[in-house]
Design a protein around this motif. Structure first.
Motif, short mmCIF file in Angstrom:
data_model
loop_
_atom_site.label_atom_id
_atom_site.label_comp_id
_atom_site.label_asym_id
_atom_site.label_seq_id
_atom_site.Cartn_x
_atom_site.Cartn_y
_atom_site.Cartn_z
N SER A 5 9.89 18.96 76.82
CA SER A 5 11.50 18.72 76.80
C SER A 5 12.09 19.69 75.72
CB SER A 5 11.65 17.44 76.53
OG SER A 5 11.29 16.57 77.75
N LYS A 6 11.78 19.64 74.49
CA LYS A 6 12.25 20.41 73.48
C LYS A 6 12.11 22.01 73.86
CE LYS A 6 11.87 21.62 68.53
NZ LYS A 6 11.27 21.31 67.28
N ILE A 7 11.03 22.61 74.34
CA ILE A 7 10.74 24.03 74.48
C ILE A 7 11.81 24.28 75.87
CG2 ILE A 7 9.21 25.45 75.26
CD1 ILE A 7 7.20 24.35 73.39
N SER A 8 11.75 23.26 76.65
CA SER A 8 12.54 23.59 77.87
C SER A 8 13.97 23.86 77.73
CB SER A 8 12.43 22.36 79.03
OG SER A 8 13.04 22.65 80.13
N ALA A 9 14.48 23.11 76.84
CA ALA A 9 15.87 23.36 76.56
C ALA A 9 16.30 24.67 75.77
CB ALA A 9 16.32 22.13 75.29
N LEU A 10 14.98 25.31 75.18
CA LEU A 10 15.39 26.76 74.58
C LEU A 10 15.19 27.83 75.44
CD1 LEU A 10 12.94 25.69 71.43
CD2 LEU A 10 15.69 25.96 71.51
N LYS A 11 14.55 27.49 76.83
CA LYS A 11 14.42 28.55 77.94
C LYS A 11 13.78 29.81 77.45
CE LYS A 11 18.74 26.78 79.97
NZ LYS A 11 19.98 27.05 80.76
N PRO A 12 12.37 29.49 76.83
CA PRO A 12 11.76 30.94 76.49
C PRO A 12 11.50 31.66 77.67
CG PRO A 12 10.50 28.91 76.16
CD PRO A 12 11.73 28.25 76.49
N ASP A 13 11.29 32.72 77.47
CA ASP A 13 10.64 33.56 78.77
C ASP A 13 9.35 33.31 78.69
OD1 ASP A 13 13.15 35.12 79.39
OD2 ASP A 13 12.65 36.38 77.88
N THR A 58 2.66 18.51 82.74
CA THR A 58 3.93 17.72 81.94
C THR A 58 5.34 18.91 82.49
OG1 THR A 58 2.54 16.90 80.08
CG2 THR A 58 4.93 17.37 79.89
N SER A 59 4.91 19.92 82.25
CA SER A 59 5.98 21.32 82.70
C SER A 59 6.47 20.96 83.96
CB SER A 59 5.46 22.72 82.32
OG SER A 59 5.07 22.82 81.07
N LYS A 60 5.32 20.69 85.10
CA LYS A 60 5.88 20.51 86.32
C LYS A 60 6.80 19.30 86.45
CE LYS A 60 4.34 20.37 91.16
NZ LYS A 60 3.33 20.35 92.28
N SER A 61 6.21 18.15 85.93
CA SER A 61 7.02 16.96 86.06
C SER A 61 8.48 16.90 85.55
CB SER A 61 6.33 15.74 85.23
OG SER A 61 6.33 15.92 83.86
N LEU A 62 8.56 17.73 84.42
CA LEU A 62 9.97 18.27 83.94
C LEU A 62 10.83 19.31 84.72
CD1 LEU A 62 8.93 17.56 80.11
CD2 LEU A 62 10.25 16.08 81.55
N ASN A 63 9.95 19.80 85.76
CA ASN A 63 10.65 20.98 86.42
C ASN A 63 10.94 22.13 85.39
OD1 ASN A 63 11.46 22.13 88.59
ND2 ASN A 63 13.56 21.66 88.51
N PHE A 64 10.06 22.21 84.43
CA PHE A 64 10.16 23.45 83.52
C PHE A 64 9.25 24.51 83.92
CE2 PHE A 64 8.53 25.42 79.36
CZ PHE A 64 9.57 26.35 79.44
#
Length: 422
Positions: free
Chosen positions: A230-238, A255-261
């Protein structure tokens, strides 16, 4: 770094299904039949029993492939003559202290001219003082922990680049291959020895690859990754790079898929080459990148094995399995020994001062092989490690692992940026 002694639970346990476990319990020292003519004597220390037996047999197969190939040509060439190689085996029983004892017995009792190193970095580190004590060189075809080389071992030489080098270089390959060029990266490292070193390699390699590091997160081997993702998703890294074993790697994707990241690129280390990774994630594995240091498709060759593909076919014919980079690195270790002995010009048996001179000859190695270029560092944190090979960037596409980036080309185009989750 003794904590790496159980590296069988680390990056190459993915390959256990392909390994042939030849049990040697009760037979810690095995040797081939002695030839009547003078021979060079090589000692192999590796895990022939215990929890790392599968990886140990990968190393043994690689060293034996070289011995069989060179002996089939009459042996190692010195001053226009050829001398066969006699192999001796010491079982470290998946324990570093036992590996040190095995090395000492091979040197004292069997009077070996050279040692070929263990599967695990922990055993390799334990054997290094024995090599120093008896002034006998060791060529290590498997060890990857950077702590092996930070000790600046005078008599040990590594074929495979340390994991921090491989991980760092891979980011440069990916950044160069991707279009448009990625600008930012977040790194996740699992807090256990080998995985942490991999994460640190990604972290430290970001700057050299021209990437801005927006996050470096060290996580436990087990546990909920939702807060970190969640923290990394908010930063929107390439890009997101992960150092870990199979379960954490799989959990990052889930986990990334569950958070749609979905970052534009997701790169891991060796795990994606394991068929179980793609099987566990099915279509969700597609697009994940990984790193290897050798594949049968790399464009390298030498006079003994031929091309990388020729070597792979030879290895598969003997074992029934396509060789991994461990077997390739161990077979290349023999090429280094043969080249150094030829330049040294000393016939068997070597005297103590000859073994020191052999160490000096190995130091000056500058060799092109089916495995790739081999040249050992002479200073710095990677002293006596071979950091020449360029990592091969692979990606899962359609459930298969394909090469997508290398200095000499790749077999498929990199999927970048990754599409949104379905």
């Amino acid at each position: 770094m003794m904590s790496t002694s159980t590296r069988g639970f680390s990056r190459r346990r993915f390959l256990e299904g392909a390994a042939i476990a030849t049990s040697t319990l009760g037979m810690p020292f095995i040797r081939t039949a002695r030839a009547d003519a003078p021979t060079f004597k090589a000692g192999v220390i590796t895990s022939l029993s215990g929890e790392n037996i599968l990886g140990g047999n990968l190393t043994k197969r690689g060293y034996d492939l070289w011995a069989d190939a060179i002996n089939a040509k009459g042996g190692v060439e010195v001053a226009g003559e050829r001398f066969k190689v006699e192999m001796f085996y010491g079982d470290d029983q998946s324990n570093p202290a036992t590996g040190a004892d095995a090395a000492e017995r091979l040197i004292v009792q069997n009077e070996v001219d050279v040692l070929f190193g263990p599967y695990t970095s922990g055993s390799t580190i334990a054997v290094q003082p024995i090599c120093q004590k008896y002034q006998v060189p060791m060529i290590s075809g498997s060890a990857e922990s950077p702590n092996v080389w930070k000790a600046k071992p005078e008599f040990n030489f590594g074929i495979i680049p340390a994991v921090d080098i491989t991980a760092g270089k891979s980011l440069g390959v990916l950044a160069k291959t991707a279009n448009p060029t990625p600008k930012t990266i977040a790194v996740i490292g699992v807090n256990e020895p080998f995985s942490k070193e991999t994460g640190e390699g990604f972290r430290d390699g970001a700057k050299e690859a021209g990437l801005e590091l927006v996050a470096y997160e060290l996580v436990p081997a087990e546990g909920d990754l939702t807060p970190v993702i969640s923290k990394i998703s908010a930063l929107k890294p390439d890009m997101v790079a992960v150092g870990g074993h199979e379960e954490p790697l799989i959990n990052v994707v889930k986990t990334s898929k569950s958070l749609n990241f979905r970052p534009k690129s997701l790169i891991m280390h060796y795990g994606v080459t394991d068929p179980a990774f793609a099987q566990a994630l099915a279509a969700d594995a597609d697009g994940t990148c990984g790193v290897v240091v050798w594949l049968p498709s790399v464009p390298y060759k030498d006079d003994l094995f031929g091309t990388a593909k020729d070597f792979a076919e030879m290895a598969q014919k003997k074992s029934g399995h396509e060789p991994d980079y461990t077997e390739a690195g161990c077979a290349a270790s023999g090429l280094v020994f043969g080249d150094a002995v030829k330049r040294l010009g000393k016939k068997p048996g070597l005297k103590p001062e000859d073994r020191v001179a052999l160490k000096d000859a190995i130091t000056e190695t500058d060799l092109h092989t089916f495995y790739g270029p081999i040249k050992f560092e002479k200073d710095g944190d990677h002293f006596h490690d071979n950091i020449q090979p360029v990592p091969v960037l692979v990606q899962i596409q359609g459930g298969k692992t394909v090469a997508v980036g290398h200095e000499a080309g790749a077999g498929a185009a990199l999927t970048y940026p990754l599409p949104a989750w379905k």
